[in-house]
Scaffold this active site. Structure first.
Site, PDB file in Angstrom:
ATOM      1  N   PHE A 219       0.855  -1.179   0.000  1.00 45.78           N
ATOM      2  CA  PHE A 219       0.000   0.000   0.000  1.00 45.78           C
ATOM      3  C   PHE A 219       0.900   1.242   0.000  1.00 45.78           C
ATOM      4  O   PHE A 219       1.844   1.321   0.788  1.00 45.78           O
ATOM      5  CB  PHE A 219      -0.901  -0.020   1.235  1.00 45.78           C
ATOM      6  CG  PHE A 219      -1.996   0.999   1.188  1.00 45.78           C
ATOM      7  CD1 PHE A 219      -3.107   0.818   0.383  1.00 45.78           C
ATOM      8  CD2 PHE A 219      -1.916   2.158   1.948  1.00 45.78           C
ATOM      9  CE1 PHE A 219      -4.119   1.763   0.337  1.00 45.78           C
ATOM     10  CE2 PHE A 219      -2.926   3.113   1.906  1.00 45.78           C
ATOM     11  CZ  PHE A 219      -4.028   2.912   1.097  1.00 45.78           C
TER      12      PHE A 219
ATOM     13  N   ASP B 239       2.237  -6.044   7.687  1.00 53.68           N
ATOM     14  CA  ASP B 239       1.010  -5.237   7.655  1.00 53.68           C
ATOM     15  C   ASP B 239      -0.178  -6.176   7.413  1.00 53.68           C
ATOM     16  O   ASP B 239      -0.284  -6.823   6.367  1.00 53.68           O
ATOM     17  CB  ASP B 239       1.123  -4.172   6.550  1.00 53.68           C
ATOM     18  CG  ASP B 239      -0.071  -3.218   6.520  1.00 53.68           C
ATOM     19  OD1 ASP B 239      -1.160  -3.625   6.975  1.00 53.68           O
ATOM     20  OD2 ASP B 239       0.068  -2.088   6.021  1.00 53.68           O
TER      21      ASP B 239
ATOM     22  N   TYR C 262     -10.824  -0.761  10.833  1.00 58.33           N
ATOM     23  CA  TYR C 262     -12.062  -0.319  10.165  1.00 58.33           C
ATOM     24  C   TYR C 262     -12.439  -1.172   8.964  1.00 58.33           C
ATOM     25  O   TYR C 262     -13.478  -0.958   8.363  1.00 58.33           O
ATOM     26  CB  TYR C 262     -11.956   1.164   9.768  1.00 58.33           C
ATOM     27  CG  TYR C 262     -10.667   1.552   9.081  1.00 58.33           C
ATOM     28  CD1 TYR C 262     -10.417   1.180   7.771  1.00 58.33           C
ATOM     29  CD2 TYR C 262      -9.688   2.272   9.762  1.00 58.33           C
ATOM     30  CE1 TYR C 262      -9.226   1.516   7.152  1.00 58.33           C
ATOM     31  CE2 TYR C 262      -8.491   2.617   9.149  1.00 58.33           C
ATOM     32  CZ  TYR C 262      -8.265   2.231   7.837  1.00 58.33           C
ATOM     33  OH  TYR C 262      -7.092   2.553   7.226  1.00 58.33           O
ATOM     34  N   LYS C 263     -11.589  -2.128   8.590  1.00 56.02           N
ATOM     35  CA  LYS C 263     -11.936  -2.996   7.453  1.00 56.02           C
ATOM     36  C   LYS C 263     -12.690  -4.216   7.993  1.00 56.02           C
ATOM     37  O   LYS C 263     -13.849  -4.100   8.358  1.00 56.02           O
ATOM     38  CB  LYS C 263     -10.680  -3.399   6.689  1.00 56.02           C
ATOM     39  CG  LYS C 263      -9.892  -2.226   6.108  1.00 56.02           C
ATOM     40  CD  LYS C 263      -8.702  -2.751   5.314  1.00 56.02           C
ATOM     41  CE  LYS C 263      -7.713  -1.656   4.959  1.00 56.02           C
ATOM     42  NZ  LYS C 263      -8.196  -0.674   4.005  1.00 56.02           N
TER      43      LYS C 263
ATOM     44  N   ARG D 176     -12.837  -3.917  -7.401  1.00 54.51           N
ATOM     45  CA  ARG D 176     -12.438  -4.700  -6.227  1.00 54.51           C
ATOM     46  C   ARG D 176     -13.663  -5.149  -5.436  1.00 54.51           C
ATOM     47  O   ARG D 176     -14.562  -4.343  -5.170  1.00 54.51           O
ATOM     48  CB  ARG D 176     -11.611  -3.755  -5.363  1.00 54.51           C
ATOM     49  CG  ARG D 176     -10.523  -4.362  -4.579  1.00 54.51           C
ATOM     50  CD  ARG D 176      -9.611  -3.310  -4.005  1.00 54.51           C
ATOM     51  NE  ARG D 176     -10.252  -2.350  -3.114  1.00 54.51           N
ATOM     52  CZ  ARG D 176      -9.705  -1.849  -2.011  1.00 54.51           C
ATOM     53  NH1 ARG D 176      -8.500  -2.226  -1.650  1.00 54.51           N
ATOM     54  NH2 ARG D 176     -10.328  -0.962  -1.274  1.00 54.51           N
TER      55      ARG D 176
HETATM   56  C1  PLP Z   1      -2.257  -2.112   3.605  1.00 53.63           C
HETATM   57  C2  PLP Z   1      -2.549  -0.755   4.150  1.00 53.63           C
HETATM   58  N1  PLP Z   1      -1.589  -0.098   4.834  1.00 53.63           N
HETATM   59  C3  PLP Z   1      -1.811   1.136   5.329  1.00 53.63           C
HETATM   60  C4  PLP Z   1      -3.012   1.791   5.144  1.00 53.63           C
HETATM   61  C5  PLP Z   1      -3.202   3.184   5.703  1.00 53.63           C
HETATM   62  O1  PLP Z   1      -4.040   3.154   6.793  1.00 53.63           O
HETATM   63  P1  PLP Z   1      -4.448   4.494   7.587  1.00 53.63           P
HETATM   64  O2  PLP Z   1      -5.215   5.356   6.634  1.00 53.63           O
HETATM   65  O3  PLP Z   1      -5.310   3.991   8.707  1.00 53.63           O
HETATM   66  O4  PLP Z   1      -3.215   5.144   8.073  1.00 53.63           O
HETATM   67  C6  PLP Z   1      -4.046   1.131   4.446  1.00 53.63           C
HETATM   68  C7  PLP Z   1      -5.351   1.795   4.241  1.00 53.63           C
HETATM   69  O5  PLP Z   1      -6.242   1.316   3.628  1.00 53.63           O
HETATM   70  C8  PLP Z   1      -3.801  -0.161   3.918  1.00 53.63           C
HETATM   71  O6  PLP Z   1      -4.731  -0.815   3.221  1.00 53.63           O
END
Ligand code: PLP
Length: 397
Positions: free
Chosen positions: A113, A184, A209-210, A356
């Site tokens: 990400f 992660d 939140y997912k 998705r």
């Molecule tokens: C794999 C991954 N890492 C990091 C993040 C960033 O998360 P946040 O916006 O809570 O900092 C996300 C957000 O969707 C994500 O999917």
């Protein structure tokens, strides 16, 4: 055997909506509004500042962290909630780099990400020119782990394609080469079985939140292996990670174990929402959840392949290689998703061309999945996506 009819009844989904976006924002569990209302009225409203002690607000990040820990194979006292995932990525990386002080390279992959990559890059810039982030293709990660790598930073499930890394294997290789691992779990926690202890990871981070359904902006979590917890030095050394926050010492001394990964004042309303949302998991067996998720994904992929071959599968065809989402590519992916949402099936779009769909057996039935595939294919067959309003890009896609 997990009773998925019972878990479905624990969610408040709008009538007529098929929700295939729990991989982005989980839906509202029925128990959450009453719990948040109680936290607001009976705790904040009545107790005022005494709620920090009387209602146990100060312990909530650790108490809820233990509940999340159960879903990822972490022992009690090794997970704490707080901040956002981007912050937790930074925090874990900074601590891991310090523990491997002779080395300067963070290794990650191009399927990660972007926020994780941005945070790593920002951290390297702060530390100095000798630090760098090295990014390779997902298939090349294992071979790129050598004795120069300080930290391997991997998101297990690719947010675009759903492709899943073999974490146990990567962690074993990293340790063999003397590197530490930041894992992660954003698209893993609550989506697939995770065992941070069995895989012997060093740090794990994720959001709530997912698949954990804490609501928009819910707190992130961080796990530190108990064998490292007392030697980790937090770079984000906020007062609530101090050994004695209310001593108000001028010098920072890290708190015991995972407590030191706390930073500042926790968001109590969101933690209360998450605490209530986690009740859904009490009767859920993760192996059942995984099996059902793969069944639902298989039904969707087979039906889409038969009815609308224009959509190219972007996810691995083999279920064990995927997380809990299925993605397709189409040059008009954005407009197709908007048309689908307008017809009551919610998925999302990721640039440049990914449609998705998340599969969450907690509230999705086979009938939902079949209907969603049929609608998607009808929209494509009849070009129902090609209307001006579906081409207008919103801020959040
Ligand atoms: C794999 C991954 N890492 C990091 C993040 C960033 O998360 P946040 O916006 O809570 O900092 C996300 C957000 O969707 C994500 O999917």
């Amino acid at each position: 055997m997990t009773d998925f009819t019972a878990t479905r009844a624990m969610f408040d989904l709008p009538e007529g909506v098929i929700y295939l976006d729990g991989n982005s924002l989980g839906p509202l569990p029925r128990a959450v509004p009453a719990r948040v209302e109680q936290t607001i009225r009976a705790e904040w409203g009545e107790m005022l500042i005494t709620g920090w002690n009387k209602a146990g607000w100060m312990d909530l990040p650790a108490r809820v962290g233990d509940r999340v820990g159960k879903l990822i194979g972490a022992p009690a006292g090794s997970v704490v909630m707080g901040d956002t995932l981007s912050i937790k990525v930074y925090q874990a990386l900074a601590s891991a780099l310090e523990l491997r002080s002779g080395r300067r390279v963070i290794l990650s992959d191009s399927g990660n990400f972007p926020s994780d990559l941005y945070m790593a890059d920002g951290l390297c810039r702060t530390l100095g020119p000798e630090y760098r982030l090295k990014t390779v293709a997902p298939e090349a990660v294992e071979d790129a782990i050598d004795e120069t790598i300080a930290v391997l930073m991997i998101t297990e499930v690719d947010y675009r394609t759903g492709r899943k890394h073999d974490m146990a294997r990567l962690i074993a290789r990293a340790h063999q080469m003397g590197a530490l691992v930041v894992w992660d779990l954003a698209h893993s926690a609550g989506a697939i079985p995770v065992d941070v202890t069995g895989a012997d990871t060093d740090f794990a981070v994720g959001c709530s939140y997912k698949y954990l359904n804490s609501g928009p902006g819910g707190p992130a979590f961080i796990y530190v292996a108990p064998r490292l917890a007392e030697s980790v030095r937090p770079a984000l050394s906020g007062w609530l990670g101090h050994e004695a926050p209310f001593a108000f010492d001028l010098d920072y001394r890290p708190g015991a174990g995972i407590d030191r990964m706390r930073v500042g004042t926790p968001s109590i309303l969101q933690l209360a929402a998450l605490d209530a949302a986690l009740d859904v998991w009490d009767g859920v067996d993760m192996a059942d959840l995984r099996a059902r998720s793969l069944e639902l994904q298989e039904i969707f992929i087979t039906r889409v392949a038969a009815e609308c071959p224009d959509l190219a599968l972007a996810s691995p065809r083999e279920g064990t290689q995927r997380g809990s989402q299925v993605s397709f590519r189409h040059p008009h992916g954005y407009a197709i998703i908007q048309a689908l949402i307008a017809e009551g099936v919610i998925g999302d779009f990721r640039a440049p061309d990914i449609l998705r769909f998340g599969f969450t057996p907690l509230y999705l039935s086979q009938q939902d999945v079949e209907q969603a595939a049929d609608k998607l294919c009808a929209i494509l067959r009849e070009n129902r996506w090609d209307r001006p309003e579906f081409h207008q890009r919103a801020k959040v896609t």
